[in-house]
Design a protein around this motif. Structure first.
Motif, mmCIF file in Angstrom:
data_model
loop_
_atom_site.group_PDB
_atom_site.id
_atom_site.type_symbol
_atom_site.label_atom_id
_atom_site.label_comp_id
_atom_site.label_asym_id
_atom_site.label_seq_id
_atom_site.Cartn_x
_atom_site.Cartn_y
_atom_site.Cartn_z
ATOM 1 N N LYS A 2 0.818 -1.215 0.000
ATOM 2 C CA LYS A 2 0.000 0.000 0.000
ATOM 3 C C LYS A 2 0.851 1.265 0.000
ATOM 4 O O LYS A 2 0.528 2.232 -0.668
ATOM 5 N N ILE A 3 1.929 1.234 0.785
ATOM 6 C CA ILE A 3 2.763 2.423 0.952
ATOM 7 C C ILE A 3 4.229 2.019 0.857
ATOM 8 O O ILE A 3 4.670 1.091 1.546
ATOM 9 N N ALA A 16 9.025 3.528 -12.994
ATOM 10 C CA ALA A 16 8.339 2.738 -11.969
ATOM 11 C C ALA A 16 7.431 3.619 -11.127
ATOM 12 O O ALA A 16 6.340 3.201 -10.715
ATOM 13 N N ASP A 17 7.870 4.845 -10.867
ATOM 14 C CA ASP A 17 7.034 5.805 -10.136
ATOM 15 C C ASP A 17 5.671 5.970 -10.804
ATOM 16 O O ASP A 17 4.631 5.996 -10.131
ATOM 17 N N ASP A 18 5.693 6.100 -12.114
ATOM 18 C CA ASP A 18 4.446 6.294 -12.859
ATOM 19 C C ASP A 18 3.513 5.092 -12.695
ATOM 20 O O ASP A 18 2.301 5.246 -12.513
ATOM 21 N N ILE A 19 4.086 3.902 -12.762
ATOM 22 C CA ILE A 19 3.283 2.681 -12.632
ATOM 23 C C ILE A 19 2.682 2.596 -11.230
ATOM 24 O O ILE A 19 1.491 2.267 -11.063
ATOM 25 N N LEU A 20 3.469 2.884 -10.226
ATOM 26 C CA LEU A 20 2.981 2.818 -8.843
ATOM 27 C C LEU A 20 1.851 3.810 -8.619
ATOM 28 O O LEU A 20 0.862 3.509 -7.944
ATOM 29 N N ARG A 21 1.987 5.000 -9.193
ATOM 30 C CA ARG A 21 0.933 6.019 -9.056
ATOM 31 C C ARG A 21 -0.352 5.544 -9.719
ATOM 32 O O ARG A 21 -1.453 5.698 -9.163
ATOM 33 N N ILE A 68 -0.499 3.014 -5.397
ATOM 34 C CA ILE A 68 0.462 2.749 -4.325
ATOM 35 C C ILE A 68 1.177 4.051 -3.992
ATOM 36 O O ILE A 68 1.805 4.667 -4.853
ATOM 37 N N LEU A 69 1.069 4.490 -2.750
ATOM 38 C CA LEU A 69 1.690 5.746 -2.336
ATOM 39 C C LEU A 69 3.187 5.553 -2.149
ATOM 40 O O LEU A 69 3.621 4.599 -1.493
ATOM 41 N N ARG A 105 -1.700 20.502 -6.132
ATOM 42 C CA ARG A 105 -1.245 20.418 -7.528
ATOM 43 C C ARG A 105 -1.657 19.122 -8.215
ATOM 44 O O ARG A 105 -1.479 18.987 -9.426
ATOM 45 N N GLY A 106 -2.157 18.162 -7.462
ATOM 46 C CA GLY A 106 -2.520 16.881 -8.048
ATOM 47 C C GLY A 106 -1.325 16.101 -8.542
ATOM 48 O O GLY A 106 -1.365 15.466 -9.607
ATOM 49 N N VAL A 107 -0.227 16.151 -7.783
ATOM 50 C CA VAL A 107 1.007 15.474 -8.180
ATOM 51 C C VAL A 107 1.410 14.481 -7.097
ATOM 52 O O VAL A 107 0.832 14.435 -6.013
ATOM 53 N N SER A 108 2.427 13.696 -7.394
ATOM 54 C CA SER A 108 2.935 12.728 -6.426
ATOM 55 C C SER A 108 3.681 13.450 -5.310
ATOM 56 O O SER A 108 4.067 14.617 -5.435
ATOM 57 N N LEU A 109 3.917 12.731 -4.219
ATOM 58 C CA LEU A 109 4.699 13.310 -3.129
ATOM 59 C C LEU A 109 6.113 13.651 -3.586
ATOM 60 O O LEU A 109 6.700 14.632 -3.123
#
Length: 433
Positions: free
Chosen positions: A327-328, A341-346, A350-351, A406-410
């Motif tokens: 999950k995290i 990989a970041d894009d896939i997790l988002r 998955i945080l 901003r609707g972006v990842s951490l």
């Protein structure tokens, strides 16, 4: 045993690492490019972050215990110093490259700015396996390396610290060598020193503690309680080991651990204090009886609430990101997740709590140590931990708010905040001459 053989064996022992990841510097540049649309007028300065300020490559020759002469390649990279002196660790590892050290220095720039510490980013390293050298050899290597990079480090110029393969003893040798060369005791030239030499209480546990704080804050916002959570940890050294212990003490169930020697799992939960004691006595998890061996591939397939990659960079590549059942992700290591990989997790929900936030506890307490050295006034461990908690939670709150707005990842939110601070300083200072 010659150095070539030693290094090949060391690389074999790290076979769990994924070789398919892109070069770390390429990952850093992609992360910088992703934040450009959020920088407004400051975007004109963004190339500043794509060019390290200073790169020093040094030869580190020593006489080994058997009388032979060995040469090692060392680096110190100062990425950006617009907001203060360089700050970043020194790692001893057989896979150290200039590309890696450049990326690590860039991530230090972002990390220090994200936590609003008055530092720029720097990093150092020597390509060697510290386990293949005696204590006396490591002292000679450290002292020669420190002398070689001494022209660019100093309490107000660039302050090294421990990283992979180095520790408080390494910092003591570095501090002593620098002090002998400048003719006075300069405790502030490094952080992560022994307490008896001006080190700070709480520094040893600071990075792992920060990882746990970041996990707790993320869990609260995601509705995932620490108590009863399933936790998987890759890397069981100073960062992963401390984080795992704190999860265990908070009532979480650590179901799998991986280090350079073994991958182990126990569905009922691993006795983390017992595992730490075993590693202290034996140098690795191999042979620990409190869990069963599993394959390194199966490690990434275990269901969990929190996954803590705390080994080296480039661990979570697209293939693994598709398979993860967590999950995290709380990044204890630097650069463990590639941009793809970041894009896939988002997309999978998955945080990811990024390295430049999650593992910033170490440099935060290094800042406390540096301040204490300058003032010769030292705080209690309770004060250190309280200040660390306040800074980490405050940074997490600001980054979470930015990500939501901003609707972006951490990760992108962290880079937005950090890059604004760095590039605003660059613009305000102007260019010389």
């Amino acid at each position: 045993m010659n150095q070539t053989t030693t290094n090949h064996q060391a690389k074999d022992s790290l076979s769990f690492l994924n070789p398919a990841a892109p070069e770390p510097w390429a990952s850093f540049i992609e992360q910088i490019d992703r934040v450009a649309p959020h920088l407004g007028p400051l975007a004109k300065w963004i190339d500043t972050l794509k060019h390290p300020k200073r790169i020093l490559i040094v030869d580190v020759p020593i006489v080994r215990d058997d009388g032979t002469v060995a040469h090692y390649e060392g680096y110190r990279v100062q990425h950006n110093m617009s907001r203060g002196p360089g700050k970043g660790g020194v790692r001893y590892h057989p896979a150290v490259t200039l590309n890696e050290v450049m990326a690590l220095s860039g991530w230090m720039t972002v990390k220090n700015a994200a936590l609003n510490l008055p530092y720029g980013g720097a990093k150092g390293g020597i390509r060697l396996d510290p386990r293949a050298h005696s204590r006396d050899e490591l002292q000679r290597i450290t002292r020669r390396y420190t002398s070689e990079i001494g022209v660019i480090i100093g309490p107000e110029k660039d302050i090294p610290a421990p990283d992979v393969g180095t520790n408080d003893q390494t910092m003591a040798w570095m501090m002593d060598t620098y002090s002998m060369n400048v003719g006075c005791t300069a405790t502030g030239v490094v952080t992560g020193k022994p307490v008896s030499l001006g080190g700070s209480l709480g520094r040893h546990e600071a990075t792992g503690r920060g990882v746990f704080i970041a996990a707790r804050e993320a869990g609260q916002r995601m509705g995932v309680a620490i108590a009863g959570a399933r936790v998987v940890v890759q890397g069981f050294g100073n960062v992963g080991g401390i984080a795992a212990r704190m999860f265990h003490e908070a009532g979480a169930k650590v179901v799998a651990l991986q280090d350079h020697s073994a991958t182990l799992a126990n569905e009922a939960g691993i006795d983390v204090p017992a595992a730490l004691a075993y590693v202290q006595a034996h140098g690795g998890l191999a042979g620990f009886g409190g869990a069963a061996p599993i394959s390194s591939d199966d490690f990434w397939l275990l269901p969990s609430d929190f996954l803590v990659p705390a080994a080296l960079e480039g661990q979570i590549v697209p293939e693994r990101a598709q398979q993860l059942r967590t999950k995290i992700i709380v990044e204890g290591a630097n650069g463990p997740t590639t941009p793809a990989a970041d894009d896939i997790l988002r997309e999978r929900g998955i945080l990811v709590v990024p390295d430049v936030l999650a593992n910033a506890g170490g440099v935060t307490v290094s800042y406390f140590e540096w301040v204490q050295d300058f003032s010769s006034f030292f705080w209690s461990e309770e004060e250190i931990n309280s200040r660390l908690e306040r800074i980490m939670v405050g940074a997490f709150d600001g980054i979470w708010k930015m990500a939501t707005e901003r609707g972006v990842s951490l990760r992108t939110a962290t880079f937005i905040i950090a890059c604004h601070r760095v590039l605003a300083a660059r613009e305000q200072r102007g260019l010389y001459p």
